[in-house]
Design an enzyme around this catalytic site. Structure first.
Site, PDB file in Angstrom:
ATOM      1  N   SER A 140       0.870  -1.182  -0.162  1.00  0.00           N
ATOM      2  CA  SER A 140       0.192  -0.323   0.345  1.00  0.00           C
ATOM      3  C   SER A 140       1.009   1.086   0.166  1.00  0.00           C
ATOM      4  O   SER A 140       1.907   1.062  -0.898  1.00  0.00           O
ATOM      5  CB  SER A 140      -1.028  -0.425   1.274  1.00  0.00           C
ATOM      6  OG  SER A 140      -1.513   1.065   1.621  1.00  0.00           O
ATOM      7  N   TYR A 154      -4.356   8.507  -5.894  1.00  0.00           N
ATOM      8  CA  TYR A 154      -3.068   7.678  -5.271  1.00  0.00           C
ATOM      9  C   TYR A 154      -3.666   7.526  -4.184  1.00  0.00           C
ATOM     10  O   TYR A 154      -4.042   5.918  -3.774  1.00  0.00           O
ATOM     11  CB  TYR A 154      -1.629   8.364  -5.307  1.00  0.00           C
ATOM     12  CG  TYR A 154      -0.590   7.703  -4.782  1.00  0.00           C
ATOM     13  CD1 TYR A 154      -0.393   6.170  -5.149  1.00  0.00           C
ATOM     14  CD2 TYR A 154      -0.039   7.519  -3.577  1.00  0.00           C
ATOM     15  CE1 TYR A 154       0.782   5.716  -5.181  1.00  0.00           C
ATOM     16  CE2 TYR A 154       0.808   6.904  -2.853  1.00  0.00           C
ATOM     17  CZ  TYR A 154       1.284   5.476  -3.789  1.00  0.00           C
ATOM     18  OH  TYR A 154       3.185   4.969  -2.929  1.00  0.00           O
ATOM     19  N   LYS A 158      -4.970   3.354  -2.638  1.00  0.00           N
ATOM     20  CA  LYS A 158      -3.773   2.629  -1.477  1.00  0.00           C
ATOM     21  C   LYS A 158      -5.185   2.666  -0.115  1.00  0.00           C
ATOM     22  O   LYS A 158      -4.190   1.290   0.411  1.00  0.00           O
ATOM     23  CB  LYS A 158      -2.254   3.664  -1.429  1.00  0.00           C
ATOM     24  CG  LYS A 158      -1.578   3.672  -2.100  1.00  0.00           C
ATOM     25  CD  LYS A 158      -1.106   2.260  -2.488  1.00  0.00           C
ATOM     26  CE  LYS A 158      -0.111   2.091  -3.619  1.00  0.00           C
ATOM     27  NZ  LYS A 158       0.471   0.816  -4.354  1.00  0.00           N
TER      28      LYS A 158
END
Length: 275
Positions: A140, A154, A158
């Protein structure tokens, strides 16, 4: 890292031709693991193929395509047998102001970072469940622990990986499978170099890319954590502090981030006024 754990173990590594994935691939092949790397058919993959290691298969695959993932895993099985470990390192990052990111940017992050992880794990699960001693390790990010200005594409992808890891850990523990989430900060990889020029000033104030961990440091910590069946691996002292503060004192972390962002914006406005 304990070579005895990995020796003879068939390990699938996505994104294994560059960055953290490549560092992990190198450590694993040195330890005697039977490694199948899933990577795009690019120069990095070709360079890895040229090493011609007897315990390494490089299978071309776009992890967003379940059929390509399945075919690549079949190629690995044909060479190395039953899959016993999966390590998902494939990922992308494109920082920027949320309102300037395109719908395609947002979707691509989810397709690669989250669904690329999901497709690989799902198609390896029958093997892992049959071994009763399988491992799943998913990268992650520190930006999957706390939301970060400028990571509107992003960070959510994650967070999704983090959620998947936590669910998988609970569901597959009865099958003898350990599941580990990895939450690194900035790492000295081509991906970090590529994103630096795209970072908004506010993101640079929060994460300037200075003093990054090496890919080898993160890979070592990740593999060691996998060996011990740890639920999470948080490389770097500063990231450990962030994780603790985010859980114990979230208001303090929010205030710190807001202050850094305000300073960066004030500096930018002052520069514009002078110009």
């Amino acid at each position: 890292m304990n070579p005895a754990f990995w020796n003879g173990r068939h390990v699938v590594v996505t994104g294994g031709s560059s960055g953290i994935g490549l560092a992990a691939t190198e450590l694993l092949t040195e330890a005697g693991a039977l490694v199948t790397v899933l990577a795009l058919d690019d120069n990095n993959a070709k360079a890895l193929c040229r090493r011609a290691l007897p315990n390494l298969v490089v299978a071309a695959a776009d992890v967003t395509d379940p059929d390509q993932v399945a075919a690549a895993l079949d190629a690995g099985r044909a060479a190395h047998g039953t899959i016993r470990s999966v390590i998902t390192c494939a990922g992308i990052v494109k920082p920027g102001y949320f309102h300037e990111l395109s719908d395609a940017d947002l979707r691509r992050h989810m397709d690669i970072n989250y669904f690329g992880t999901l497709h690989t794990v799902r198609r390896a699960l029958p093997d892992l469940m049959a071994t009763q001693a399988g491992t799943i390790t998913c990268i992650s990010s520190a930006a999957g622990l706390v939301g970060v200005f400028g990571y509107g594409a992003y960070s959510p992808s994650k967070f999704a990986v983090r959620g998947l890891v936590e669910v998988l850990r609970q569901e597959y523990k009865p099958h003898g499978i350990t599941v580990t989430g990895v939450y690194p900060p900035d790492v000295d990889t081509p991906m970090l170099a590529g994103e630096q020029k795209l970072k908004p000033p506010e993101l640079i104030a929060l994460s300037n890319g200075e003093n990054p961990l090496s890919a080898a440091q993160v890979a070592q910590a990740m593999l060691k954590g996998t060996e011990f069946g740890r639920a999470s691996v948080v490389p770097g002292a500063e990231t450990k502090v962030i994780k603790w503060v985010a859980g114990a004192l979230p208001g303090l972390l929010t205030s710190w981030a807001d202050g850094k962002i305000a300073q960066a914006r004030a500096k930018g406005l002052a520069g514009q006024a002078q110009a």
